[in-house]
Each structure stands twice: as C-alpha cells, then as structure tokens.
Design a protein around this motif. Structure first.
Motif, PDB file in Angstrom:
ATOM      1  N   SER A 109       0.995  -1.218   0.053  1.00  0.00           N
ATOM      2  CA  SER A 109      -0.036  -0.070  -0.082  1.00  0.00           C
ATOM      3  C   SER A 109       0.900   1.230  -0.071  1.00  0.00           C
ATOM      4  N   TYR A 164      -9.127   2.655  -4.257  1.00  0.00           N
ATOM      5  CA  TYR A 164      -8.506   3.842  -3.865  1.00  0.00           C
ATOM      6  C   TYR A 164      -9.492   4.149  -2.550  1.00  0.00           C
ATOM      7  N   GLU A 185      -4.589   0.750  -1.429  1.00  0.00           N
ATOM      8  CA  GLU A 185      -4.451  -0.377  -0.388  1.00  0.00           C
ATOM      9  C   GLU A 185      -4.492  -1.838  -1.349  1.00  0.00           C
ATOM     10  N   ARG A 222      -4.999   7.319  -1.300  1.00  0.00           N
ATOM     11  CA  ARG A 222      -4.278   5.961  -0.817  1.00  0.00           C
ATOM     12  C   ARG A 222      -4.692   4.720  -1.778  1.00  0.00           C
TER      13      ARG A 222
END
Lengths: 114, 116
Positions: A18, A64, A79, A77
């Motif tokens: 991540s 996202y 992941e 972000r």
C-alpha cells in the motif's frame, strides 16, 4: 508560486503493498481531483473533493481511498496494490465557480505495480 | 453520460504550417465548457484554450483557435504557424456548467508531431 505539487514523481510497488500519493496546492482552491492516465488514453477521474471534509467518487474509484482534512491537501491512498493500478496519476485543483474555470494540474506520479 | 471522441490518434505537420485537430462530444446539456489541454513529453497538463458553449464566438489564443460547432457537437483546434514546441499530446475535454459538479471528461488524445 508552486501551484499543485505531487509527491513522489516515480514509485515502484510490489503487488499487495500500500502507499499514499501526496498532493498539495497553494492556490486556496476548494476543488481538488485525482485522475489516472493509462498508456495511450485520456485522464479518468478517480475521486474529487469540493472542500475540506467532502469527497466523492469519480469514474474509477475502486481500489482507492481519499481524505480531505485541509483545503491544501488531498492524498490518494492505494490499498493492496494490483498490476491494474499501474498508471500515471494526476492531481488537479480549481476555483469553485460555475464559469468553467480551468483545472490546474500537478506534474503527475508514475506508479508501477510489479 | 458525456463522452468525448478524438478520432485522430496521431497527426503530423510541417513546421510553420497549419494543422487542425478534431474533437466531437456527446451531451444533452445546453450549457457547458470545452477545453483543449496540451501534454508535452514532460507530462505536465497545460491549458491551451477554453470555450464557453453559450458564446457563439470561437475562442482564440495567439496561434491557437477553435472551430466550435454547437449543433454538430464539434470542437476542433487549429494551430497556425506550427512550432517545434507544439509537439505534444493534445486532449479535448468537456465540463458541465453545474456548480458542485465541475468534472472534466477527456478524450483519448491526439499525438501531434512537428516535422522540421
């Protein structure tokens, strides 16, 4: 005047890792956007925000997440990175009017998932 | 949903000549904005020109001008006196005139090569 600043410029991730792509703007723009650009394609909207504390999904939000705690910053972000997320990511901002104000873009982040 | 189509993946032009890049779009809205963005190899997205749909007059910016045909939903970009620095990807983009919903829809781009 820095405009829209994105970090990092390049990054290689392994599948399943991540990371957070950073975006900050110093123009006091309320609206901010995240796009991805796949090879030979135009930009597609991932997420956008019309102000601090407010975010909404764009065309391709799966995989996202975003947050908007301040006017200046709009981090993206990833992941559990997947090869399909290999792309160039652009952050943009604009002033909130209904008069077609152009978006100001950062220089992009090239992300490779291997 | 709005769509933007750029039917020319690649174009080339001799330096100092004129070239026209095509763009068509599909929308049911009557008020909207259209943009041309330039993306040189540096990857930066640079605004070239914008057009407001309610204005009939075609926008111009120095060597860049548009031919906006609202009924035909066409928005072409003309580059006059082409220069080496004009070499780039050019993207046409559409935005609804709707406060709180200013999201750009991009075409797939046209790669412009300038031949010295």
């Amino acid at each position: 005047n820095a405009g829209v600043t994105q970090t990092p410029k390049f990054r290689i991730l392994k599948i399943g890792q991540s990371m957070t792509l950073q975006c900050t703007q110093d123009m006091n723009h309320n609206y901010m956007y995240w796009y991805r650009q796949d090879p030979g394609m135009g930009l597609k909207l991932i997420y956008y925000s019309v102000g601090a504390g407010i975010t909404d999904k764009g065309e391709v939000p799966n995989g996202y997440n975003v947050s908007r705690s301040t006017t200046e910053d709009f981090p993206l972000r990833l992941e559990l990175a997947a090869p399909s997320q290999t792309s160039v990511y652009f952050c943009a901002s604009s002033y909130p009017t209904n008069r077609g104000q152009p978006q100001h873009f950062g220089d992009g982040t090239r992300l490779s998932i291997l | 949903a709005q769509t933007v189509t750029q039917s020319q993946p690649e174009m080339s032009v001799q330096e100092a000549e004129t070239v026209t890049l095509s763009c068509t779009y599909d929308t049911s809205e009557s008020d909207y904005y259209l943009f041309w963005y330039k993306q040189p190899p540096s990857r930066q997205m640079i605004l070239v020109i914008r057009q407001e749909a309610y204005k009939q007059q075609n926008a111009t910016e120095n060597r860049f001008s548009v031919n906006f045909q609202k009924a035909a939903k066409s928005f072409s970009l003309k580059i006059s006196d082409s220069q080496l620095g004009d070499a780039a990807m050019y993207f046409c983009a559409y935005e609804r005139s709707n406060f709180g919903n200013e999201k750009l829809t991009f075409g797939t781009g046209t790669r412009l090569t300038i031949i010295p």
